[in-house]
Design a protein around this motif. Structure first.
Motif, PDB file in Angstrom:
ATOM      1  N   ALA A 177     -64.337 -14.456 -20.603  1.00 40.58           N
ATOM      2  CA  ALA A 177     -64.887 -13.177 -20.161  1.00 40.58           C
ATOM      3  C   ALA A 177     -65.588 -12.434 -21.282  1.00 40.58           C
ATOM      4  O   ALA A 177     -66.489 -11.643 -21.039  1.00 40.58           O
ATOM      5  CB  ALA A 177     -63.766 -12.321 -19.571  1.00 40.58           C
ATOM      6  N   THR A 178     -65.166 -12.643 -22.514  1.00 40.63           N
ATOM      7  CA  THR A 178     -65.781 -11.948 -23.646  1.00 40.63           C
ATOM      8  C   THR A 178     -66.766 -12.827 -24.396  1.00 40.63           C
ATOM      9  O   THR A 178     -67.294 -12.425 -25.414  1.00 40.63           O
ATOM     10  CB  THR A 178     -64.690 -11.477 -24.628  1.00 40.63           C
ATOM     11  N   ASP A 179     -66.997 -14.039 -23.919  1.00 40.48           N
ATOM     12  CA  ASP A 179     -67.894 -14.963 -24.591  1.00 40.48           C
ATOM     13  C   ASP A 179     -69.326 -14.640 -24.180  1.00 40.48           C
ATOM     14  O   ASP A 179     -69.634 -14.547 -22.992  1.00 40.48           O
ATOM     15  CB  ASP A 179     -67.553 -16.406 -24.221  1.00 40.48           C
ATOM     16  N   THR A 180     -70.223 -14.455 -25.151  1.00 39.32           N
ATOM     17  CA  THR A 180     -71.614 -14.110 -24.857  1.00 39.32           C
ATOM     18  C   THR A 180     -72.517 -15.327 -24.834  1.00 39.32           C
ATOM     19  O   THR A 180     -73.733 -15.195 -24.827  1.00 39.32           O
ATOM     20  CB  THR A 180     -72.139 -13.119 -25.922  1.00 39.32           C
ATOM     21  N   ASN A 181     -71.952 -16.556 -24.817  1.00 38.94           N
ATOM     22  CA  ASN A 181     -72.789 -17.749 -24.810  1.00 38.94           C
ATOM     23  C   ASN A 181     -73.685 -17.827 -23.583  1.00 38.94           C
ATOM     24  O   ASN A 181     -74.757 -18.410 -23.620  1.00 38.94           O
ATOM     25  CB  ASN A 181     -71.918 -19.006 -24.890  1.00 38.94           C
ATOM     26  N   GLY A 182     -73.239 -17.283 -22.468  1.00 35.89           N
ATOM     27  CA  GLY A 182     -74.049 -17.339 -21.259  1.00 35.89           C
ATOM     28  C   GLY A 182     -74.615 -16.001 -20.855  1.00 35.89           C
ATOM     29  O   GLY A 182     -75.101 -15.854 -19.724  1.00 35.89           O
ATOM     30  N   ARG A 183     -74.576 -15.030 -21.717  1.00 39.21           N
ATOM     31  CA  ARG A 183     -74.973 -13.663 -21.375  1.00 39.21           C
ATOM     32  C   ARG A 183     -76.498 -13.568 -21.253  1.00 39.21           C
ATOM     33  O   ARG A 183     -77.239 -13.919 -22.173  1.00 39.21           O
ATOM     34  CB  ARG A 183     -74.463 -12.720 -22.457  1.00 39.21           C
ATOM     35  N   ASP A 184     -76.967 -13.074 -20.117  1.00 41.69           N
ATOM     36  CA  ASP A 184     -78.396 -12.875 -19.866  1.00 41.69           C
ATOM     37  C   ASP A 184     -78.675 -11.382 -19.773  1.00 41.69           C
ATOM     38  O   ASP A 184     -77.922 -10.629 -19.142  1.00 41.69           O
ATOM     39  CB  ASP A 184     -78.824 -13.560 -18.570  1.00 41.69           C
ATOM     40  N   VAL A 185     -79.773 -10.954 -20.387  1.00 43.19           N
ATOM     41  CA  VAL A 185     -80.095  -9.533 -20.445  1.00 43.19           C
ATOM     42  C   VAL A 185     -81.576  -9.345 -20.133  1.00 43.19           C
ATOM     43  O   VAL A 185     -82.430 -10.097 -20.618  1.00 43.19           O
ATOM     44  CB  VAL A 185     -79.775  -8.932 -21.829  1.00 43.19           C
ATOM     45  N   ALA A 186     -81.869  -8.314 -19.336  1.00 46.77           N
ATOM     46  CA  ALA A 186     -83.245  -7.884 -19.087  1.00 46.77           C
ATOM     47  C   ALA A 186     -83.325  -6.391 -19.344  1.00 46.77           C
ATOM     48  O   ALA A 186     -82.452  -5.633 -18.921  1.00 46.77           O
ATOM     49  CB  ALA A 186     -83.673  -8.215 -17.661  1.00 46.77           C
ATOM     50  N   ARG A 187     -84.356  -5.969 -20.070  1.00 50.12           N
ATOM     51  CA  ARG A 187     -84.499  -4.551 -20.406  1.00 50.12           C
ATOM     52  C   ARG A 187     -85.891  -4.079 -20.011  1.00 50.12           C
ATOM     53  O   ARG A 187     -86.892  -4.728 -20.310  1.00 50.12           O
ATOM     54  CB  ARG A 187     -84.305  -4.324 -21.901  1.00 50.12           C
ATOM     55  N   LEU A 188     -85.952  -2.916 -19.350  1.00 47.01           N
ATOM     56  CA  LEU A 188     -87.201  -2.258 -19.010  1.00 47.01           C
ATOM     57  C   LEU A 188     -87.208  -0.894 -19.674  1.00 47.01           C
ATOM     58  O   LEU A 188     -86.287  -0.093 -19.482  1.00 47.01           O
ATOM     59  CB  LEU A 188     -87.347  -2.107 -17.493  1.00 47.01           C
ATOM     60  N   GLY A 189     -88.221  -0.651 -20.475  1.00 48.83           N
ATOM     61  CA  GLY A 189     -88.296   0.613 -21.197  1.00 48.83           C
ATOM     62  C   GLY A 189     -89.634   1.294 -21.007  1.00 48.83           C
ATOM     63  O   GLY A 189     -90.684   0.640 -20.944  1.00 48.83           O
ATOM     64  N   VAL A 190     -89.608   2.630 -20.897  1.00 49.29           N
ATOM     65  CA  VAL A 190     -90.817   3.443 -20.830  1.00 49.29           C
ATOM     66  C   VAL A 190     -90.637   4.609 -21.789  1.00 49.29           C
ATOM     67  O   VAL A 190     -89.512   5.038 -22.068  1.00 49.29           O
ATOM     68  CB  VAL A 190     -91.104   3.956 -19.404  1.00 49.29           C
ATOM     69  N   GLY A 191     -91.747   5.104 -22.317  1.00 50.62           N
ATOM     70  CA  GLY A 191     -91.643   6.211 -23.250  1.00 50.62           C
ATOM     71  C   GLY A 191     -92.962   6.916 -23.432  1.00 50.62           C
ATOM     72  O   GLY A 191     -94.030   6.414 -23.037  1.00 50.62           O
ATOM     73  N   THR A 192     -92.890   8.097 -24.022  1.00 55.03           N
ATOM     74  CA  THR A 192     -94.077   8.870 -24.337  1.00 55.03           C
ATOM     75  C   THR A 192     -93.822   9.641 -25.617  1.00 55.03           C
ATOM     76  O   THR A 192     -92.670   9.981 -25.939  1.00 55.03           O
ATOM     77  CB  THR A 192     -94.449   9.836 -23.193  1.00 55.03           C
ATOM     78  N   ALA A 193     -94.884   9.901 -26.367  1.00 52.26           N
ATOM     79  CA  ALA A 193     -94.767  10.630 -27.630  1.00 52.26           C
ATOM     80  C   ALA A 193     -96.054  11.395 -27.879  1.00 52.26           C
ATOM     81  O   ALA A 193     -97.145  10.951 -27.495  1.00 52.26           O
ATOM     82  CB  ALA A 193     -94.475   9.673 -28.788  1.00 52.26           C
ATOM     83  N   TYR A 194     -95.909  12.553 -28.524  1.00 52.21           N
ATOM     84  CA  TYR A 194     -97.059  13.363 -28.915  1.00 52.21           C
ATOM     85  C   TYR A 194     -97.028  13.533 -30.424  1.00 52.21           C
ATOM     86  O   TYR A 194     -95.992  13.862 -31.004  1.00 52.21           O
ATOM     87  CB  TYR A 194     -97.031  14.731 -28.236  1.00 52.21           C
ATOM     88  N   ARG A 195     -98.176  13.302 -31.061  1.00 51.76           N
ATOM     89  CA  ARG A 195     -98.257  13.375 -32.517  1.00 51.76           C
ATOM     90  C   ARG A 195     -99.418  14.260 -32.917  1.00 51.76           C
ATOM     91  O   ARG A 195    -100.507  14.196 -32.332  1.00 51.76           O
ATOM     92  CB  ARG A 195     -98.443  11.983 -33.121  1.00 51.76           C
ATOM     93  N   LEU A 196     -99.174  15.080 -33.973  1.00 45.93           N
ATOM     94  CA  LEU A 196    -100.193  15.974 -34.502  1.00 45.93           C
ATOM     95  C   LEU A 196    -100.142  15.920 -36.018  1.00 45.93           C
ATOM     96  O   LEU A 196     -99.078  16.099 -36.618  1.00 45.93           O
ATOM     97  CB  LEU A 196     -99.960  17.412 -34.020  1.00 45.93           C
ATOM     98  N   ASP A 197    -101.283  15.670 -36.640  1.00 41.23           N
ATOM     99  CA  ASP A 197    -101.404  15.616 -38.098  1.00 41.23           C
ATOM    100  C   ASP A 197    -102.355  16.715 -38.552  1.00 41.23           C
ATOM    101  O   ASP A 197    -103.348  17.024 -37.877  1.00 41.23           O
ATOM    102  CB  ASP A 197    -101.956  14.260 -38.554  1.00 41.23           C
ATOM    103  N   THR A 198    -102.063  17.285 -39.725  1.00 44.09           N
ATOM    104  CA  THR A 198    -102.914  18.337 -40.263  1.00 44.09           C
ATOM    105  C   THR A 198    -102.848  18.328 -41.775  1.00 44.09           C
ATOM    106  O   THR A 198    -101.870  17.839 -42.374  1.00 44.09           O
ATOM    107  CB  THR A 198    -102.490  19.713 -39.722  1.00 44.09           C
TER     108      THR A 198
END
Length: 703
Positions: A381-402
């Motif tokens: 049960a704790t063995d990760t040999n068969g562990r499958d993972v899918a990740r969906l990520g979204v993001g946004t960022a605002y940048r200002l330089d001066t």
């Protein structure tokens, strides 16, 4: 007094046959009574269609439509081919005829001396009683280092091929072997079907062997090279295929083997390619396969200990980027199973940047990543040999330089990311949703001082960041190995992947000094440290980033006009003991090319490194003169106080022979692979090698 006569095709029927003007220069030009003959004598030179002819006397007989030329004769063609002869009888266009006591020099490399040369149709030169060599021959005679004697040689100028009949190969005048018929390319031909230079390859594990590469030209845009490798312990066929398309190219290489090392057949296959799909879309792919873990290293095909096969599509434009890839990993390491990598990884990334009217840059991102592991029968049960993972990520960022009026550079950004994880074949960790919000700011104050010898730039920098995470915990799989360097000193996150994130309040201090010398001496030195409010357990113990204060980072580069360059990085703890170090240096001079590196890494089970690493590598080539050269390469394990690999290459060449000798020793071992010493020897005759020229000055002749 020399007479210059420009004969424009109307003067004589000889010139009327040509489609362009010919020029004749001679000390004397006469036309005897009857007007059917022209005689030019004394330092005669004729220029016609890019061809230059020099002779003592030329007689043109209009009735026979023939040129009778008395030597010494020198003819230089537009393609660089040179004819010399004692006497010749040719047609006015120099396409058909006979040259007596003649010699041909091809591409200023290969010379063929013959009793007689017949010119046919302006395409073929048929030579009789021929001696061919690319070695320099002194005026007082002497035996060349090598030569090919033949009863007849036919040179096809259109196909750029040489056909030998009854050929005898001699070294220092001693016959070595006889060949009834053979075909060789002339030195102007870059791609032609035929046998390439053989190479002798004795090894400890595979015995004494020879490689005989055969090049097959399949057209202007593709070719195939087949290389049988035969030794006392192996029978191998190697193959390499290349093809260029209008919008891309592919390259495939591989081999199949039957040897004494294993009872089964062995093979490997590598392929890669790139194609322009239009609309800025680029397709890339590579395939890597081997039948067993030791095959690539044992046969010196590759040093890779992990294979990755990938197909990807990408598009990068001014304001957006997309990349999608599917990768299959296979491990060749003794202590690593392929299914734990994981073997299958899918990745897709998209980014779009906008410039609002109020200033700054607004960025939208999304990415999808999924990996698959094979489930083992004894997985718990704790063995990760068969562990499958899918990740969906979204993001946004605002940048200002001066940049302020006082020269202070301020950079700021804020944003958030949302990640959803779908987990299968793991009863302990399930699906999760995580949201991360962040804000950061960087202040830099560059100060410049210009002098007559150099310009100095001193730039202190301060970075502040804060981020928080809400949602379910995520198991870290793609951020276990992290490097602390100049590139991420002022970064929002110093993790290499997406599973682990830095949280809380943190900051970084840095100082960079840059010197730009007027004479080409340039150098850069950066020192810095990271501070954080709370520790982050996802950083390994040896990363230098653990605790509330990181280790000290010191990194520098230097380059000189003499060709020396060096890059070094040190990670120091509070007692200024070195915890990690890496140095690379290179030198490129008139005779010496040198590359050396040193790396030190402490043991860290979190980064799958059970023992510390301390290793030197060096690769050097030295050219003693135009004839002799030598190269060495070595890899030395400081911890075990023994070398991992060593090699020596020795090269000798003159204007007609190229000799390469190599010896290498591999000290690494495995359950099926033992240390091995490999030798290599190749001998190349200049003048036949696909247009290759040695550019070596000819040897001096002794009186």
């Amino acid at each position: 007094m020399r007479v210059l006569c420009a004969l424009i095709l109307l003067c004589l029927p000889f010139m009327a046959q040509a489609q362009s003007a010919a020029s004749l220069v001679a000390d004397s030009i006469t036309i005897p009574a009857g007007g059917q003959t022209l005689v030019a004598s004394g330092n005669v030179e004729v220029f016609f269609d890019g061809t230059r002819l020099s002779a003592r006397r030329i007689t043109f007989d209009q009735t026979a439509d023939r040129l009778i030329i008395d030597g010494p004769i020198f003819i230089s063609g537009p393609d660089g081919t040179i004819f010399t002869a004692d006497q010749a009888s040719l047609d006015p266009r120099l396409e058909n005829g006979i040259l007596q006591g003649a010699r041909i020099v091809l591409d200023q490399q290969l010379q063929l001396a013959a009793n007689q040369i017949d010119r046919v149709e302006g395409r073929y030169s048929q030579l009789y009683q021929v001696a061919a060599t690319s070695c320099h021959i002194c005026a007082n005679g002497g035996t060349p280092l090598w030569e090919i004697l033949a009863r007849r040689v036919i040179h096809d100028e259109e196909e750029r091929q040489l056909y030998f009949d009854d050929a005898i190969f001699r070294v220092r005048g001693v016959p070595i072997f006889y060949i009834p018929r053979m075909r060789l390319p002339d030195p102007t031909l870059t791609r032609a079907t035929g046998l390439l230079n053989p190479r002798f390859v004795p090894t400890d594990n595979l015995g004494t062997g020879i490689k005989l590469p055969y090049f097959i030209r399949l057209g202007d845009s593709r070719d195939l090279t087949l290389t049988p490798y035969l030794s006392t312990s192996t029978a191998t066929l190697e193959a390499a295929y290349r093809q260029a398309f209008l919008r891309g190219d592919i390259a495939i290489e591989g081999a199949v083997t039957r040897d004494d090392v294993t009872d089964d057949g062995r093979a490997y296959f590598f392929a890669d390619g790139i194609f322009d799909l239009g609309r800025d879309m680029i397709l890339r792919f590579d395939v890597e396969y081997t039948s067993d873990d030791d095959y690539l290293l044992e046969y010196n095909y590759s040093d890779k200990d992990r294979l990755d096969s990938e197909v990807s599509v990408e598009r990068i434009r001014d304001r957006d980027m997309f990349r999608g890839a599917l990768t299959y990993f296979s491990s060749l390491r003794d202590t690593e199973r392929s299914e734990t990598l994981p073997p299958v990884l899918a990745d897709a990334q998209w980014e779009r940047r906008l410039t609002p009217r109020w200033g700054g840059t607004l960025t939208f991102t999304s990415d999808l990543q999924a990996h698959y592991r094979e489930t083992t029968q004894n997985a718990t049960a704790t063995d990760t040999n068969g562990r499958d993972v899918a990740r969906l990520g979204v993001g946004t960022a605002y940048r200002l330089d001066t940049v302020t009026d006082y020269g202070l550079v301020a950079e700021g950004s804020l944003g958030f990311n949302v990640d959803y994880y779908n987990v299968a074949d793991d009863t302990v960790v399930g699906d999760s949703l995580r949201t991360t919000g962040f804000v950061q700011s960087t202040l830099r104050y560059p100060m410049i001082r210009r002098g007559t010898a150099a310009t100095h730039i001193l730039e202190p920098s301060l970075h502040l960041a804060w981020s928080a995470v809400a949602g379910d915990p995520v198991r870290n799989e793609d951020s276990t190995a992290t490097e602390f360097d100049q590139a991420n000193l002022l970064a929002l996150s110093r993790f290499s992947g997406e599973d682990a994130v830095e949280t809380g309040l943190r900051g970084a201090l840095g100082l960079t000094w840059t010197r730009l010398g007027a004479g080409g001496w340039d150098s850069t030195l950066t020192a810095g440290r990271v501070f954080r409010e709370d520790e982050n357990a996802n950083f390994s113990l040896t990363s230098g980033l653990g605790g509330t204060a990181s280790d000290w980072l010191i990194e520098g580069q230097i380059s000189t006009p003499a060709g020396l360059s060096m890059n070094s990085r040190l990670i120091l703890d509070d007692t200024f003991d070195v915890t990690k170090s890496e140095t690379r240096a290179g030198w490129s001079g008139g005779k010496l090319d040198l590359a050396a590196s040193y790396i030190f890494l402490p043991a860290d089970a979190f980064e799958s490194r059970d023992a510390k690493v301390s290793e030197w590598t060096i690769d050097a080539d030295y050219r003693f003169n135009t004839t002799w050269s030598a190269g060495i390469n070595a890899r030395y394990d400081v911890i075990s106080n023994s070398p991992s690999r060593t090699g020596l290459d020795i090269g000798w060449q003159n204007e007609c022979v190229i000799v390469d000798f190599s010896v290498s020793r591999r000290f690494t071992t495995s359950t099926t692979l033992s240390p091995s010493t490999d030798f290599g020897l190749s001998i190349e005759l200049a003048g036949f090698s696909a247009g290759r020229s040695t550019n070596i000055p000819s040897r001096r002749c002794t009186q």
